[in-house]
Design an enzyme around this catalytic site. Sequence first.
Site, PDB file in Angstrom:
ATOM      1  CB  SER A 106      -6.638  -5.609  -4.339  1.00  0.00           C
ATOM      2  OG  SER A 106      -5.630  -5.207  -3.442  1.00  0.00           O
TER       3      SER A 106
ATOM      4  NE  ARG B 220      -4.636  -2.982 -10.958  1.00  0.00           N
ATOM      5  CZ  ARG B 220      -5.225  -2.788  -9.786  1.00  0.00           C
ATOM      6  NH1 ARG B 220      -5.429  -1.579  -9.321  1.00  0.00           N
ATOM      7  NH2 ARG B 220      -5.615  -3.824  -9.055  1.00  0.00           N
TER       8      ARG B 220
ATOM      9  CE1 TYR C  48       0.209  -5.067 -13.467  1.00  0.00           C
ATOM     10  CE2 TYR C  48       0.422  -5.232 -11.085  1.00  0.00           C
ATOM     11  CZ  TYR C  48      -0.332  -4.940 -12.199  1.00  0.00           C
ATOM     12  OH  TYR C  48      -1.612  -4.484 -12.056  1.00  0.00           O
ATOM     13  N   GLY C  49       3.388  -2.956 -11.959  1.00  0.00           N
ATOM     14  CA  GLY C  49       2.827  -1.972 -11.029  1.00  0.00           C
ATOM     15  C   GLY C  49       3.173  -2.103  -9.556  1.00  0.00           C
ATOM     16  N   GLY C  50       2.299  -2.782  -8.836  1.00  0.00           N
ATOM     17  CA  GLY C  50       2.419  -2.843  -7.383  1.00  0.00           C
ATOM     18  C   GLY C  50       3.738  -3.428  -6.898  1.00  0.00           C
TER      19      GLY C  50
ATOM     20  NE  ARG D  73     -14.644  -8.135  -5.838  1.00  0.00           N
ATOM     21  CZ  ARG D  73     -15.230  -7.822  -6.995  1.00  0.00           C
ATOM     22  NH1 ARG D  73     -16.258  -8.520  -7.428  1.00  0.00           N
ATOM     23  NH2 ARG D  73     -14.773  -6.836  -7.727  1.00  0.00           N
TER      24      ARG D  73
ATOM     25  CG  ASP E 150      -4.820   1.907  -3.916  1.00  0.00           C
ATOM     26  OD1 ASP E 150      -5.684   1.021  -3.808  1.00  0.00           O
ATOM     27  OD2 ASP E 150      -3.600   1.652  -3.954  1.00  0.00           O
TER      28      ASP E 150
ATOM     29  CG  ASP F  96     -28.139   3.546  -7.949  1.00  0.00           C
ATOM     30  OD1 ASP F  96     -28.694   4.663  -7.865  1.00  0.00           O
ATOM     31  OD2 ASP F  96     -28.214   2.811  -8.958  1.00  0.00           O
TER      32      ASP F  96
ATOM     33  NE  ARG G 254      -1.362  -5.827  -4.597  1.00  0.00           N
ATOM     34  CZ  ARG G 254      -1.966  -6.747  -3.878  1.00  0.00           C
ATOM     35  NH1 ARG G 254      -1.273  -7.529  -3.059  1.00  0.00           N
ATOM     36  NH2 ARG G 254      -3.269  -6.887  -3.924  1.00  0.00           N
TER      37      ARG G 254
ATOM     38  CE  LYS H 238      -8.559   0.367  -2.411  1.00  0.00           C
ATOM     39  NZ  LYS H 238      -8.794  -1.027  -2.812  1.00  0.00           N
ATOM     40  CB  THR H 239     -10.993   3.146  -8.634  1.00  0.00           C
ATOM     41  OG1 THR H 239      -9.718   2.707  -8.178  1.00  0.00           O
ATOM     42  CG2 THR H 239     -10.820   4.224  -9.692  1.00  0.00           C
ATOM     43  CG  ASN H 240     -15.869   1.427  -9.944  1.00  0.00           C
ATOM     44  OD1 ASN H 240     -16.530   1.754 -10.918  1.00  0.00           O
ATOM     45  ND2 ASN H 240     -14.838   0.604 -10.021  1.00  0.00           N
TER      46      ASN H 240
ATOM     47  CB  CYS I 195     -13.263  -4.940  -3.243  1.00  0.00           C
ATOM     48  SG  CYS I 195     -12.787  -6.674  -3.223  1.00  0.00           S
TER      49      CYS I 195
ATOM     50  CG  HIS J 110      -5.665  -0.966   0.440  1.00  0.00           C
ATOM     51  ND1 HIS J 110      -6.043  -2.248   0.131  1.00  0.00           N
ATOM     52  CD2 HIS J 110      -5.437  -0.349  -0.752  1.00  0.00           C
ATOM     53  CE1 HIS J 110      -6.038  -2.409  -1.188  1.00  0.00           C
ATOM     54  NE2 HIS J 110      -5.680  -1.267  -1.747  1.00  0.00           N
TER      55      HIS J 110
ATOM     56  CE  LYS K 127      -1.849  -0.598  -3.376  1.00  0.00           C
ATOM     57  NZ  LYS K 127      -3.105  -1.272  -3.230  1.00  0.00           N
TER      58      LYS K 127
END
Length: 593
Positions: A251, A377, A200-202, A408, A280, A504, A71, A255-257, A253, A229, A209
């Site tokens: 972004s 991605r 590109y994507g975003g 983070r 997302d 965890d 982005r 979320k998907t995980n 940081c 978000h 977005k």
Amino acid sequence: MALTNNKNVLRWLDEMIALTKPAHVEWIDGSDEQLQKLRDEAISTGEMIKLNQEELPGCLYHRTRPNDVARVEDRTFICSIKKEDAGPTNNWCDPQEMHEKLHGMYDGVMKGRTMYVIPYCMGPIGSPFSKVGVEVTDSIYVVLNMDIMTRMGADAFKQLGDESNDFVRGLHSKADVDPEGRYIVHFPEENTICSINSAYGGNVLLGKKCFALRIASYQGKQEGWMAEHMLILGVENPQGEVKYITAAFPSACGKTNLAMLIPPEIYKEKGYKVWTVGDDIAWMRIGPDGRLWAINPENGFFGVAPGTNTKSNPNALATTRKGTIFTNVAINKDNMTVWWEGLDKNPPVNAIEWKGAEVNGKEYTAEGNKLAHPNSRFTAPAVNCPCLSKEFDSPNGVPVSAIVFGGRRAKTAPLVYQSRSWQHGVFVGSIMASETTAAATGAVGVVRRDPMAMLPFCGYHMGDYWKHWLEMGEKLGDKAPKIFNVNWFRTDDEGHFIWPGFGDNLRVLMWILDRCEGKADAVETPIGFEPKAEDINIEGLDITVDTIRDLLNVDKDLWREEAKGIHEFYTKFGDKLPKELQDELATLEANLK
Ligand code: GTP
Ligand code: SPV
Ligand code: MN
């Protein structure tokens, strides 16, 4: 043939055709036949590369220009009529002036090209949460990605109906992919998005977005709901009850995980399960029962590839094994499969790196060069996800028990804390800060304020946005979700992450859910409620209660510095800063004395 009789759509489309002057116009009905024809065409021109169809059935590869990999926040505009409605955190330009400028750039831009007309629905077809968009584009890559990311095709027009004018207009042209002419522009009052010179994507999947956050956040303010978000996940206990959590992290940081996490053994054994609703974006409304309900407006995952592996996120990896588009990862030339940093320790020897050069993978990575771009991605269909929630398509969404903020932070923020109230929770979201990542162009690793992870995505004045949050809290009253903050990224003196993270993280979510049900204790700190160190379950981990105590430590000196930074940040918002947040900052400062 036109797929709709809706005059508002047809009138707008005529304007777009007259402006961009395509050689052909193709309506995207979403049929398999049509999509296969487009895939074949893109493969024949080299726009897409076919991957190993035995190992990765239906998977394609795409490489963007090296200048077009993320982005572009400095070229993203909110063109509200009044400058003050865009606020101090958005680039603004007078809409008239911007239209004139863009008009010149779009004039004839599709000469000799095909214009694809993409109807799509954000949210399940038939859901009262859902909203329709139409994107016109000259990129097959966009069509194929929108197919995965949205409910694309003729059904979207059924959702819209023949009379409605409530659809988001999106005009995209890759033009010459010239970074100097790259613009991602939103006209919130006109329900319109214009994107040019990117592929590109975003920047170009306008449902994501641009619509589902920037335009939708503005719509939510007008209509009394929220576009955030946020991931949405469900935690199922051994009795089969599922509680839902939404979480806003900036972004790249986590979320998907978090959305796809696999419970640690000790929880798995007892019968705990985690279900993914979204990774997302969350659209949230107050339901008939007075609680907050969330849907995921998307239909797929546009996820960060590097770091995804069988240990960190096996569900995401499994999701990408069919029908997926990979962008800017590396290719193993021997068997036409994909690779990225952090997939495994065996970079392909005959690698094609993300820019397209054939290299020896092993030597290449040894030099510190990346085979895959850090923001490479995958675009993967949600239905592939082994832990997809059975509520994924539910028109009513899921009820939210807890809202979690996080980012983070190497030092300041503790592993987890709870806000004292909704109002304090809004303060906690508003002061979020995080180290920047490769998801946007610019420096990486610099701490910046990113309120509610919405800094790049709020389509109006951030001060008004906070006011909207406070008003939602008033409406929700005692049915409001509880608000928390987490930080998986504290580091030791050598810069290593202290908390194991990934699966965890459920250990922390368990405390959060217990708090929501009044089943866990807390201790009061200057910044909010924290768990007692013993109340974070560390069974099966090789860390001690003392480590948890360290992770929970609130360093008053650091927080006094933090409060100064918040002051400075808040002054940007002038009299749009809600008094409630000013009061919360005063309380924080008093608590730190
Ligand atoms: P966007 O799609 O850009 O909005 O990002 P996201 O928030 O979905 O980020 P994602 O889950 O893809 O995570 C991106 C990076 O964070 C990857 O490099 C992950 O390995 C890393 N990450 C995710 N969760 C954790 C965690 O719990 N601990 C640590 N140390 N790293 C994590
Ligand atoms: C993000 O940057 O937060 C993303 C990827 O989710 S993009 O769609 O490119 O914005
Ligand atoms: Mn995102």
